[in-house]
Each structure stands twice: as structure tokens, then as C-alpha cells.
Scaffold this active site. Structure first.
Site, PDB file in Angstrom:
ATOM      1  CB  CYS A 135      14.503  15.063  -8.377  1.00 25.45           C
ATOM      2  SG  CYS A 135      13.973  16.408  -9.461  1.00 25.45           S
ATOM      3  CB  CYS A 138      11.852  17.423  -7.288  1.00 24.14           C
ATOM      4  SG  CYS A 138      11.779  16.682  -8.928  1.00 24.14           S
ATOM      5  CG  ASP A 139      12.840  16.608  -3.520  1.00 23.09           C
ATOM      6  OD1 ASP A 139      11.678  17.026  -3.674  1.00 23.09           O
ATOM      7  OD2 ASP A 139      13.158  15.410  -3.658  1.00 23.09           O
TER       8      ASP A 139
END
Length: 314
Positions: A135, A138-139
Site C-alpha cells: 500500500c 499507507c507506507d
């Protein structure tokens, strides 16, 4: 063993979507059972850093979903560890057959999520969440100023690669075929971005390192030749975008699926089967994040309350 009680609602899945649904179901005074087969919190409990959930900065997936679980249980939610095997619908009620019991309810929310499809290289499982991610939203920020490798050549991989150029010093797309499968406009953006390099006919076969990855083994898919490249530990990340597998098998005969296997629902999370609602990553939608899963769960539970003619508490 059979549970003779007819519940108002069964929720399958206790990730962010299912937990959010259980919170709103309790507030609507619905007699609800929540079923989870593996771990309360779902896949997100493996995420070591969560920085994009509003109001809860600098947390991790386990802590965030554990707080959701505690909140749901404090409101009276019952979460049962029982692996669901089959879902049936007779036109009046749902029968959820699990390993330990059979649960009957007037309505059902499926919140089983979707699993990122793994690329299959050695070390992928070991470094998951610690150098290997699925992701970018997300990261991505954790790789600010670092090099990242993106595995995949489709639309998702190309779009995520473009997103990662906002953070990374360099983005290398690792594409196993001799071309991108992304739409022409997206592929053009990739080719025109000075931060992006594309390695066609290439696969990653192995990632090695100590606490964090430091060595990548590449395979030339035209010659089968293997080459190793070594980096400073923690100086790069690998993002895998080779598709996702939505957990829809349980209801595939009761819902409509899109070309990628995701459940098609309306804005109320309703499927084509009356009383069957979905929430979270297994439904067709443009963004799959913890916050959108929680939103789906809230909407699905209030929709169930309306379906059953119950008053909905805000």
C-alpha cells in the site's frame, strides 16, 4: 452444533469494517454476532506504522484496531472466533455455517476484506511490513528520500508508482513482461517522469537482509540470468502491486461481482440480495484504507437498522 436463536444481524469479519459495523449495530440496539476466523483487527494488525488515521497519529495497526475492539465490546458487542464455511439464504433469513456453530440472522454484513496478491519471491513473507509493502498510500511517506521498487505493470502499479515519486528519490518499476499493461495515459506519465525507471522482462526472485532487506536478486526473464544488487540496509523499499483477492467466495451466488471479483453495492452498502450488505476492501470502491473500511461498516450497520425497521441512533 446449531444455534437456534435468530439474530438481527451477523457480521462476518472483525477488521476495521466489521468492528465499526458492530459499534453502530450496538448503538442501534441490534442483536448482533460478529464472527472472525483468524485475528480480531484483520490484516491491518500487521502494519507497524499508521500515520493517516484522523485523530490517532503515530499509532500501529494492532493498537488502533484493539481500541476499536475494546470500544465495540464496551458497548456490548460479542465477537466470536469461528471460521465461516458457508452462507445460505432462503429468502427470509441467512444461515451462516461455521466450524463450531450455525448462526441464523435476518440480515448479514460481509466484511471479510481482500488480500493483496503476493509476488512470490523468497523473503516476501519475512520482510512484510518491514521493507515489503502492499500500500503506497499507507507506507509511501516512510520512504521519503529513499529508493523504492514497484513490482507490477498494470494500472494499480503504475498509479502507485507515480504516487511514490512524491516521496522516493527514485522509483524503479519491475515488470515481468516487455510492456506496461496500464492505460496509455498512465503509461505516458510513467515514461515522462524523470524519477521513474522501468525494468522490463524482469522479476525479483529473492530479498535478503538482517532486520531490514539489503540485497535483491533479479531475474532477466528473457535469458533467466540472475543478478544481485546490494544496498545499505533500510535504504530502499519494495511495493507489490500484482492484484488483490477479495474474500467473496462465501456470497458469490448472492451478489454481483465486477471484473476483478469485488462485490458491487450501492451507497448504502446493499447488494442485490435483500438484507445482505458489504463493507470494507471486498467491495468495489476507489480507495481501500482503514478509514474507508470504518466508514463502510458504519453505513452498512445503519442500513441494516433501516432495513429491519429499527430506529438509528446518531
Amino acid at each position: 452444533m446449531s444455534n437456534e436463536k435468530l439474530h438481527d444481524l451477523t457480521i462476518i469479519g472483525a477488521g476495521p469494517a466489521g468492528l465499526s459495523a458492530s459499534i453502530y449495530a450496538q448503538r442501534a440496539l441490534l442483536d448482533t454476532v460478529v464472527l472472525e476466523q483468524e485475528a480480531v483487527g484483520g490484516q491491518v494488525i500487521l502494519t507497524s506504522e499508521v500515520d493517516n488515521y484522523p485523530g490517532v497519529p503515530h499509532t500501529d495497526g494492532f493498537s488502533l484496531t484493539d481500541a476499536m475492539r475494546s470500544q465495540a465490546e464496551s458497548l456490548g458487542a460479542t465477537i466470536t472466533m469461528d471460521a465461516v464455511r458457508k452462507v445460505a439464504y432462503d429468502g427470509q433469513e441467512f444461515q451462516v455455517q461455521a466450524a463450531q456453530d450455525t448462526y441464523r440472522s435476518k440480515a448479514l454484513i460481509l466484511a471479510g476484506g481482500a488480500t493483496p496478491r503476493h509476488a512470490g519471491f523468497d523473503g516476501e513473507e519475512r520482510f512484510g511490513g518491514h521493507g515489503v509493502s502492499y500500500c503506497a498510500t499507507c507506507d509511501g511517506m516512510f520512504y521519503r528520500g529513499k529508493q523504492v521498487f514497484v513490482i507490477g505493470g498494470g494500472n494499480s502499479a503504475a498509479e502507485e508508482a507515480l504516487f511514490l515519486t512524491k516521496f522516493a528519490s527514485k522509483v524503479t518499476m519491475v515488470v515481468r513482461k516487455d510492456h506496461l499493461r496500464a492505460q496509455a495515459s498512465v503509461a505516458r506519465e510513467i515514461q515522462n517522469n524523470p524519477k521513474v525507471e522501468i525494468r522490463f522482462n524482469t522479476s525479483i526472485t529473492k530479498v535478503e537482509g538482517e532486520e531490514l532487506p539489503s540485497t535483491i536478486t533479479f531475474r532477466d526473464n528473457t535469458t533467466s540470468k540472475l543478478t544481485q544488487e546490494t544496498f545499505d540496509e533500510g535504504s530502499f523499499g519494495i511495493f507489490v502491486f500484482v492484484g488483490r483477492v477479495p474474500a467473496t467466495n462465501l456470497v458469490k451466488d448472492l451478489v454481483d461481482l465486477d471484473d476483478h471479483g469485488y462485490v458491487i453495492s450501492d451507497e448504502r452498502m446493499q447488494t442485490r440480495t435483500p438484507g445482505l450488505f458489504v463493507a470494507g476492501d471486498l467491495r468495489q470502491k476507489p480507495l481501500r484504507q482503514i478509514i474507508t473500511a470504518a466508514s463502510d461498516g458504519a453505513i452498512a450497520a445503519t442500513s441494516v437498522a433501516a432495513f429491519l425497521g429499527q430506529p438509528v441512533e446518531g
